[in-house]
Design an enzyme around this catalytic site. Structure first.
Site, short mmCIF file in Angstrom:
data_model
loop_
_atom_site.label_atom_id
_atom_site.label_comp_id
_atom_site.label_asym_id
_atom_site.label_seq_id
_atom_site.Cartn_x
_atom_site.Cartn_y
_atom_site.Cartn_z
N THR A 1 -13.03 87.77 37.66
CA THR A 1 -13.79 87.72 38.93
C THR A 1 -13.77 86.29 39.45
O THR A 1 -13.91 85.35 38.68
CB THR A 1 -15.24 88.22 38.77
OG1 THR A 1 -15.97 87.92 39.98
CG2 THR A 1 -15.96 87.62 37.58
N HIS B 1 -21.51 97.55 42.40
CA HIS B 1 -21.06 97.77 43.78
C HIS B 1 -20.72 99.23 44.07
O HIS B 1 -19.97 99.51 44.99
CB HIS B 1 -19.86 96.86 44.09
CG HIS B 1 -20.22 95.40 44.05
ND1 HIS B 1 -19.29 94.38 43.96
CD2 HIS B 1 -21.43 94.78 44.10
CE1 HIS B 1 -19.93 93.21 43.95
NE2 HIS B 1 -21.22 93.42 44.02
N ASN C 1 -16.50 96.37 39.82
CA ASN C 1 -15.44 97.28 40.24
C ASN C 1 -16.00 98.66 40.54
O ASN C 1 -16.93 99.12 39.87
CB ASN C 1 -14.37 97.39 39.15
CG ASN C 1 -13.72 96.05 38.88
OD1 ASN C 1 -13.86 95.13 39.69
ND2 ASN C 1 -13.04 95.92 37.77
N ASP D 1 -13.88 101.26 40.54
CA ASP D 1 -13.03 102.23 39.83
C ASP D 1 -13.76 102.72 38.57
O ASP D 1 -14.82 102.20 38.20
CB ASP D 1 -11.66 101.63 39.50
CG ASP D 1 -11.73 100.46 38.52
OD1 ASP D 1 -12.33 100.63 37.43
OD2 ASP D 1 -11.18 99.38 38.83
N1 APR Z 1 -6.37 89.52 34.59
C1 APR Z 1 -7.60 88.92 34.77
N2 APR Z 1 -7.97 88.36 35.94
C2 APR Z 1 -7.10 88.41 36.97
C3 APR Z 1 -5.83 89.01 36.86
C4 APR Z 1 -5.47 89.58 35.59
N3 APR Z 1 -4.29 90.16 35.38
N4 APR Z 1 -5.21 88.88 38.06
C5 APR Z 1 -6.04 88.24 38.88
N5 APR Z 1 -7.19 87.94 38.23
C6 APR Z 1 -8.38 87.23 38.72
C7 APR Z 1 -8.13 86.28 39.88
O1 APR Z 1 -7.63 85.03 39.39
C8 APR Z 1 -9.54 86.15 40.47
O2 APR Z 1 -10.29 85.13 39.85
O3 APR Z 1 -9.29 88.17 39.23
C9 APR Z 1 -10.17 87.54 40.15
C10 APR Z 1 -10.30 88.43 41.35
O4 APR Z 1 -11.21 87.89 42.26
P1 APR Z 1 -11.60 88.69 43.60
O5 APR Z 1 -10.39 89.27 44.23
O6 APR Z 1 -12.46 87.79 44.40
O7 APR Z 1 -12.45 89.95 43.02
P2 APR Z 1 -13.98 90.02 42.55
O8 APR Z 1 -14.46 88.72 42.04
O9 APR Z 1 -14.08 91.21 41.67
O10 APR Z 1 -14.70 90.35 43.92
C11 APR Z 1 -16.08 90.59 43.90
O11 APR Z 1 -16.08 91.17 46.21
O12 APR Z 1 -15.02 92.18 47.95
C12 APR Z 1 -16.03 92.30 47.06
O13 APR Z 1 -17.14 94.19 46.39
C13 APR Z 1 -15.93 93.52 46.20
O14 APR Z 1 -16.54 93.78 43.88
C14 APR Z 1 -15.83 92.95 44.81
C15 APR Z 1 -16.47 91.60 44.93
#
Ligand code: APR
Length: 233
Positions: free
Chosen positions: A176, A104, A87, A89
């Protein structure tokens, strides 16, 4: 103290009101990722990209850490905690986590277009002056750009993150989808005997097939359950 290493993603901050990327209605549904999160997109239309991150920063200033961030910070009483986050943030820091590795980049920081990873040019913006514009210059004379690792760019913090994963006594993954490398590959560096926990309301496939204690809940409720499990470990 045991070393607890945590890998977090966008789901960690979802309960604070920041949208994830790949869930339905997520950020990449609304904004084409090639336009706002690649070096090519930035060179094609720097203003669009700069404004996009100004907007993200503005939103970040209106939200707060959630219970999940707070419980993770509180674990520092009992564990040596290292948070490796995808993240951008600053909610882990604002909740009190003292060791946070940002893979990132960081939304509240800006840097040089010519040498984005040169520490001499990385500056933290203040909440009062969180916007940058075309014409704002880094100390090397290049256009200021967001301190964000875009797709196709190197991830300089990955080596540090790998070192921590290799030393972990307990490994925890929160929120994630494990779609983006190299972050998604960090689990491969965690020694085989180390217990691995995963908190996510959805099922997240683990490529290695390694056994994982899955807590299928959101970050806050999941952290409550995890703390119970760690007491019984
Ligand atoms: N609590 C925990 N997990 C959650 C919640 C919640 N309230 N709501 C959603 N999620 C989960 C989803 O089920 C999913 O598995 O968070 C995950 C989000 O996945 P992505 O949107 O793919 O985000 P992320 O894995 O952080 O992306 C990785 O991709 O776009 C790039 O650089 C960006 O850092 C980011 C990277």
């Amino acid at each position: 103290m045991k070393k607890l290493v945590v890998l977090t993603g966008a789901g960690m901050s979802a309960e604070s009101g920041i949208s994830t990327f790949r869930d339905a209605g997520g950020l990449w549904d609304k904004y084409p990722v090639e336009q706002v999160a690649t070096p090519e997109g930035y060179h094609a239309n720097p203003k669009l990209v700069i404004d996009f991150y100004n907007e993200r920063r503005k939103q970040l200033l209106t939200v707060s850490p959630n219970r999940g961030h707070e419980l993770l910070a509180e674990l520092e009483k009992d564990f040596e905690v290292t948070v490796i986050t995808q993240n951008v943030d600053n909610l882990h820091e604002r909740a009190g986590s003292s060791q946070v590795i940002h893979l990132h980049g960081e939304l509240m920081k800006v840097t040089s277009t010519w040498a984005p990873n040169d520490p001499r040019y990385i500056k933290e913006l203040s909440p009062e002056e969180y916007e940058i514009k075309i014409g704002d210059k880094a100390d090397d004379g290049s256009q200021l750009r967001p301190f964000i690792v875009w797709f196709g760019e190197s991830v300089p913090m990955i080596e540090t993150a790998i070192d921590y994963c290799e030393q972990a006594d307990i490994f925890l993954i929160i929120g994630t989808s494990l779609n983006v490398y190299p972050a998604a590959g960090l689990l491969n560096y965690v020694p085989a005997h180390v217990p691995v926990y995963l908190i996510d309301p959805k099922q997240v496939p683990i490529a290695s097939g390694r056994p994982v204690h899955v807590i299928q809940k959101g970050a806050s409720a999941g952290m409550e359950e995890l703390i119970e499990s760690l007491r019984n470990l």
